[in-house]
Motif scaffolding. Structure first.
Motif, PDB file in Angstrom:
ATOM      1  N   SER A 133      49.730 -35.814 113.763  1.00 31.15           N
ATOM      2  CA  SER A 133      50.840 -34.718 113.872  1.00 31.15           C
ATOM      3  C   SER A 133      51.940 -35.287 113.513  1.00 31.15           C
ATOM      4  CB  SER A 133      50.868 -34.684 115.553  1.00 31.15           C
ATOM      5  OG  SER A 133      51.318 -35.593 116.332  1.00 31.15           O
ATOM      6  N   ALA A 134      52.389 -36.588 113.363  1.00 27.54           N
ATOM      7  CA  ALA A 134      53.577 -36.992 113.001  1.00 27.54           C
ATOM      8  C   ALA A 134      53.767 -37.039 111.298  1.00 27.54           C
ATOM      9  CB  ALA A 134      53.860 -38.487 113.220  1.00 27.54           C
ATOM     10  N   GLN A 135      52.373 -37.023 110.740  1.00 29.36           N
ATOM     11  CA  GLN A 135      52.601 -36.903 109.154  1.00 29.36           C
ATOM     12  C   GLN A 135      52.304 -35.461 108.649  1.00 29.36           C
ATOM     13  OE1 GLN A 135      49.148 -39.172 107.983  1.00 29.36           O
ATOM     14  NE2 GLN A 135      50.087 -41.051 108.515  1.00 29.36           N
ATOM     15  N   LEU A 136      52.179 -34.331 109.538  1.00 34.72           N
ATOM     16  CA  LEU A 136      51.873 -33.316 108.865  1.00 34.72           C
ATOM     17  C   LEU A 136      53.285 -32.554 108.454  1.00 34.72           C
ATOM     18  CD1 LEU A 136      49.826 -31.302 111.772  1.00 34.72           C
ATOM     19  CD2 LEU A 136      49.032 -32.526 109.838  1.00 34.72           C
ATOM     20  N   LEU A 164      59.129 -28.777 111.264  1.00 29.82           N
ATOM     21  CA  LEU A 164      58.328 -28.033 112.470  1.00 29.82           C
ATOM     22  C   LEU A 164      57.922 -29.069 113.565  1.00 29.82           C
ATOM     23  CD1 LEU A 164      56.458 -25.243 110.660  1.00 29.82           C
ATOM     24  CD2 LEU A 164      58.572 -25.105 111.799  1.00 29.82           C
ATOM     25  N   GLN A 165      58.182 -30.345 113.487  1.00 25.59           N
ATOM     26  CA  GLN A 165      57.893 -31.217 114.381  1.00 25.59           C
ATOM     27  C   GLN A 165      58.544 -30.839 115.887  1.00 25.59           C
ATOM     28  OE1 GLN A 165      55.860 -33.682 114.109  1.00 25.59           O
ATOM     29  NE2 GLN A 165      55.292 -33.521 112.377  1.00 25.59           N
ATOM     30  N   GLN A 166      59.842 -30.483 115.474  1.00 27.57           N
ATOM     31  CA  GLN A 166      60.676 -30.109 116.958  1.00 27.57           C
ATOM     32  C   GLN A 166      60.160 -28.971 117.752  1.00 27.57           C
ATOM     33  OE1 GLN A 166      61.911 -31.015 113.888  1.00 27.57           O
ATOM     34  NE2 GLN A 166      63.681 -32.125 114.118  1.00 27.57           N
ATOM     35  N   PRO A 167      59.615 -27.960 117.204  1.00 30.02           N
ATOM     36  CA  PRO A 167      59.345 -26.883 118.043  1.00 30.02           C
ATOM     37  C   PRO A 167      57.700 -27.186 118.429  1.00 30.02           C
ATOM     38  CG  PRO A 167      59.484 -25.944 115.695  1.00 30.02           C
ATOM     39  CD  PRO A 167      60.352 -27.218 115.815  1.00 30.02           C
ATOM     40  N   MET A 168      57.094 -27.870 117.497  1.00 29.43           N
ATOM     41  CA  MET A 168      55.674 -27.872 117.795  1.00 29.43           C
ATOM     42  C   MET A 168      55.324 -29.148 118.900  1.00 29.43           C
ATOM     43  SD  MET A 168      54.045 -25.682 116.059  1.00 29.43           S
ATOM     44  CE  MET A 168      52.491 -26.098 116.550  1.00 29.43           C
ATOM     45  N   THR A 169      56.428 -29.878 118.974  1.00 30.25           N
ATOM     46  CA  THR A 169      56.096 -31.020 119.827  1.00 30.25           C
ATOM     47  C   THR A 169      56.927 -30.847 121.332  1.00 30.25           C
ATOM     48  OG1 THR A 169      58.034 -32.278 119.150  1.00 30.25           O
ATOM     49  CG2 THR A 169      55.958 -32.688 118.129  1.00 30.25           C
ATOM     50  N   TRP A 232      47.503 -30.395 121.204  1.00 31.31           N
ATOM     51  CA  TRP A 232      47.412 -29.111 120.653  1.00 31.31           C
ATOM     52  C   TRP A 232      46.129 -28.595 120.771  1.00 31.31           C
ATOM     53  CZ3 TRP A 232      50.250 -33.188 118.831  1.00 31.31           C
ATOM     54  CH2 TRP A 232      51.562 -32.945 118.609  1.00 31.31           C
ATOM     55  N   GLN A 233      45.914 -27.409 121.149  1.00 36.17           N
ATOM     56  CA  GLN A 233      44.656 -26.489 121.176  1.00 36.17           C
ATOM     57  C   GLN A 233      44.063 -25.937 120.075  1.00 36.17           C
ATOM     58  OE1 GLN A 233      43.200 -26.965 124.542  1.00 36.17           O
ATOM     59  NE2 GLN A 233      45.025 -28.497 124.266  1.00 36.17           N
ATOM     60  N   PHE A 234      44.386 -26.600 118.934  1.00 36.89           N
ATOM     61  CA  PHE A 234      43.833 -26.212 117.576  1.00 36.89           C
ATOM     62  C   PHE A 234      43.725 -27.512 116.806  1.00 36.89           C
ATOM     63  CE2 PHE A 234      48.403 -25.460 117.814  1.00 36.89           C
ATOM     64  CZ  PHE A 234      48.771 -26.270 116.694  1.00 36.89           C
ATOM     65  N   PRO A 235      42.640 -27.286 116.005  1.00 41.17           N
ATOM     66  CA  PRO A 235      42.515 -28.351 114.982  1.00 41.17           C
ATOM     67  C   PRO A 235      43.619 -28.486 113.782  1.00 41.17           C
ATOM     68  CG  PRO A 235      40.930 -26.680 114.189  1.00 41.17           C
ATOM     69  CD  PRO A 235      41.631 -26.093 115.817  1.00 41.17           C
ATOM     70  N   PHE A 236      43.900 -29.722 113.512  1.00 37.45           N
ATOM     71  CA  PHE A 236      44.703 -29.941 112.563  1.00 37.45           C
ATOM     72  C   PHE A 236      44.035 -29.863 111.068  1.00 37.45           C
ATOM     73  CE2 PHE A 236      47.458 -32.934 115.209  1.00 37.45           C
ATOM     74  CZ  PHE A 236      47.951 -31.879 115.832  1.00 37.45           C
ATOM     75  N   GLN A 237      44.661 -28.828 110.314  1.00 41.44           N
ATOM     76  CA  GLN A 237      44.204 -28.856 108.783  1.00 41.44           C
ATOM     77  C   GLN A 237      45.236 -29.443 107.930  1.00 41.44           C
ATOM     78  OE1 GLN A 237      42.552 -24.785 107.491  1.00 41.44           O
ATOM     79  NE2 GLN A 237      42.966 -24.372 109.731  1.00 41.44           N
ATOM     80  N   THR A 238      44.584 -30.253 106.915  1.00 41.17           N
ATOM     81  CA  THR A 238      45.618 -30.969 106.023  1.00 41.17           C
ATOM     82  C   THR A 238      45.241 -30.649 104.635  1.00 41.17           C
ATOM     83  OG1 THR A 238      44.185 -32.782 105.931  1.00 41.17           O
ATOM     84  CG2 THR A 238      45.787 -32.826 107.704  1.00 41.17           C
ATOM     85  N   LEU A 239      46.216 -30.794 103.796  1.00 44.20           N
ATOM     86  CA  LEU A 239      46.366 -30.432 102.328  1.00 44.20           C
ATOM     87  C   LEU A 239      45.513 -31.463 101.517  1.00 44.20           C
ATOM     88  CD1 LEU A 239      49.790 -28.893 101.714  1.00 44.20           C
ATOM     89  CD2 LEU A 239      47.599 -27.617 102.042  1.00 44.20           C
ATOM     90  N   PRO A 240      44.791 -31.070 100.623  1.00 44.44           N
ATOM     91  CA  PRO A 240      44.105 -32.306  99.807  1.00 44.44           C
ATOM     92  C   PRO A 240      45.108 -33.060  99.175  1.00 44.44           C
ATOM     93  CG  PRO A 240      43.964 -30.112  98.575  1.00 44.44           C
ATOM     94  CD  PRO A 240      44.581 -29.979 100.024  1.00 44.44           C
ATOM     95  N   ARG A 241      44.633 -34.535  98.997  1.00 48.02           N
ATOM     96  CA  ARG A 241      45.662 -35.326  98.089  1.00 48.02           C
ATOM     97  C   ARG A 241      45.620 -34.933  96.668  1.00 48.02           C
ATOM     98  NH1 ARG A 241      42.698 -39.195 101.416  1.00 48.02           N
ATOM     99  NH2 ARG A 241      41.504 -40.007  99.431  1.00 48.02           N
ATOM    100  N   PRO A 242      46.765 -35.409  96.092  1.00 46.66           N
ATOM    101  CA  PRO A 242      46.476 -35.228  94.469  1.00 46.66           C
ATOM    102  C   PRO A 242      45.472 -35.702  93.821  1.00 46.66           C
ATOM    103  CG  PRO A 242      48.785 -36.104  95.202  1.00 46.66           C
ATOM    104  CD  PRO A 242      47.742 -36.058  96.432  1.00 46.66           C
TER     105      PRO A 242
END
Length: 574
Positions: A133-136, A164-169, A232-242
């Protein structure tokens, strides 16, 4: 006015005119001079392979190196085989810290590496992060969180000032969160957690009943934060690496020396230095990209108690620098040769009412020599922004007015063409418009994509307007010869581009305000290349430079408004 030169941070002993660095490595990783290495490794200062137990060789990992005591950080990206390489002319001998950026991963251990005059090899082992979560990025929060498109647009109000770390955490419930939203609206748009500027009418604003929108935002944010559960009650989705071309790049990042620096715009000056303004504090600065040396100049504060900081900075065609004082309500004219400064005070600088304060945001002096005028965007307190034609010699501000039948038209950005006519657009408006420099008459042109709008932009040598479609997540171009608009949607959702500029050859550059992607578009083929920056940035203004390389490729300067850094992105291939 006072000047501060920060020479002690100049990098010592680096070779070449293009510099970089890294951050945090492992004392347990062997460093050796390779024997029988390939020619690419032999021409490297430092090379190695990035692997993890989960993936084996890892493509698209940003590897950064920073020499001890230096403000300059150099970054490269691992290729399809997991290999990374720092060219020999980029790192000199010395002690370097190594860091990586790869969402979902951390370095297995931290430490430093000593580089001698011979090429060195350093293999990097990554391990799964314990705090994803800290890397999103903001984009990754947006694509992960449940909610409609309209609900996710609420995040825009958050990312103007922080991630968005502030509102999400947070753990606020709907009632508490609605009050937080109301309080956030009482901050100026150039606020940060370190500089929480308030509007002058904050007490009156916070005494008002909550609006339906504030209540709805409170409901939405509290429904996806940690107010009801420890996770969090939802899975994290991340962007693909370069991958592919996006790994063939060198990035040089400069740490600005003043604590809590917040550069908003940065541009290459005629002198080769990088000139920037500060979004939260009253300074403009000069960065020497060869040495990392920084000189800053104090801006005036004619309205004590009001937010300081600058929103726009640009060169006029006679070599002067103009910058806006935002909530201090002025334009400053600065001569970089004599270091003389003159203030052009906004005529309505004391009109503060209706829950907002007067302010001056953006400007364009690039065609001043045509008629002695510059374009400036100003706000009387509580009113929509108005474009002004300003005479710097007399400080005369001429307001551009439109008939009542005109579409809504307050400009977020004002852009001059070669004849010093003005283009205007706004991220919440459906048109771009062009104001004649002589008659001040304006013609409006509808944007094909409803709601796409525009935030910042530039004209090219053909007087075509290029702009970032912040709401529409794309790039727009207006051709004055045909009076038509062409659009290119960006490949990654919620990139939220802020500014766009054409390099006069092949590529248009923009940057993601929400995901740290420097984006290059080939206008001939429609191909996008997305370069992941080494650090969290909150990209605002962009500046394009033609680089001295075999392919005559353009490069890209961008600020890290939330981390006090300026980064130069240099692609290695077309």
């Amino acid at each position: 006015m006072s000047t501060r030169k920060i020479s002690e941070l100049a990098l010592l002993g680096l070779i070449g005119t293009s510099l970089f660095g890294l951050t945090a490595c492992s004392p347990d990783i062997p460093v050796e001079s390779p024997v029988g290495e390939s020619s690419s490794v032999a021409s490297s200062a430092l090379a190695g392979k990035v692997t993890s137990q989960e993936e084996g060789a890892m493509e698209g990992v940003v590897v950064s190196a920073q020499r001890e005591g230096s403000p300059i950080i150099v970054s490269v990206v691992s290729n399809e085989q997991g290999e990374y390489r720092f060219p020999q002319d980029r790192l000199d001998a010395g002690s370097y810290a190594i860091s990586i950026r790869a969402v979902g991963y951390d370095l297995a251990s931290e430490g430093s590496v000593e580089l001698a005059t011979n090429a060195a090899t350093l293999n990097l082992q990554l391990t799964t992060t314990r705090s994803l979560s800290a890397q999103l990025s903001n984009t990754e929060w947006m694509i992960s969180a449940p909610g409609s498109f309209e609900e996710k647009q609420y995040f825009d109000d958050c990312t103007m000032c922080h991630t968005l770390q502030q509102p999400m955490t947070s753990r606020y419930g709907p009632d508490e969160m609605a009050k937080v939203v109301q309080r956030m609206g009482a901050h100026t748009l150039n606020s940060t957690p370190a500089f929480p500027h308030f509007k002058s009418f904050v007490a009156e604003m916070l005494s008002e009943p909550l609006t339906e929108e504030e209540i709805d935002k409170g409901r939405y944010f509290s429904g996806i934060n940690l107010s009801g559960a420890d996770t969090w009650q939802f899975p994290f989705q991340t962007l693909p690496r370069p991958s592919g071309k996006a790994t063939q790049v060198i990035m040089t990042t400069y740490d600005l020396p003043r604590p809590n620096s917040a550069p908003h715009d940065a541009l290459v000056g005629p002198d080769g230095n990088i000139w920037y303004n500060d979004f939260v504090s009253p300074y403009i600065g000069k960065l020497d990209p060869r040495t990392g040396e920084v000189t800053e100049y104090d801006l005036p504060v004619p309205k004590p108690g009001f937010a300081t900081g600058s929103h726009g900075i640009d060169f006029s065609d006679d070599g002067l620098i103009y910058a806006t004082g935002m909530h201090q309500s002025y334009v400053v004219e600065f001569n970089p040769n004599t270091e003389e400064m003159k203030t052009l005070q906004f005529p309505h600088w004391q009109v503060d009412n209706a829950g907002n304060d007067s302010r001056v945001t953006v400007l364009d002096p690039s065609a001043k020599s045509v008629n002695g005028q510059i374009w400036v965007n100003g706000y009387k307190g509580g009113e929509l922004g108005v474009a002004y034609q300003v005479n710097p010699e007399t400080n005369e501000w001429t307001e551009v007015t439109h008939p009542a039948s005109a579409p809504l038209h307050n400009a977020y950005d004002v852009v001059a063409d070669s004849q010093n006519n003005m283009y205007g657009f706004n991220m919440n408006r459906e048109h771009v418009w062009k104001t004649d420099a002589k008659t001040l008459e304006t013609k409006f042109y509808p944007i094909p994509t409803p709601g796409a709008g525009g935030r910042r932009g530039n004209v090219d040598l053909k007087d075509r307007l290029w702009w970032a479609q912040y709401r529409g997540n794309g790039i727009g171009m207006f051709d004055p010869e045909t009076e038509t608009i062409k659009e290119w949607p960006l490949p990654t959702p919620w990139t939220s581009p802020y500014d766009a500029e054409f390099d006069e050859e092949t590529y248009v550059w923009t940057g993601g305000m929400n995901n740290d992607l420097a984006v290059r578009l080939n206008v001939e083929t429609g191909e996008f290349t997305e370069y992941l920056l080494p650090f969290e940035t909150n990209i605002r203004h962009v500046d394009v430079q033609m680089s001295d390389n075999p392919n005559n490729l353009s490069s890209f300067w961008v600020v890290g408004q939330i981390n006090g850094r300026i980064t130069h992105v240099e692609p290695l291939v077309p």
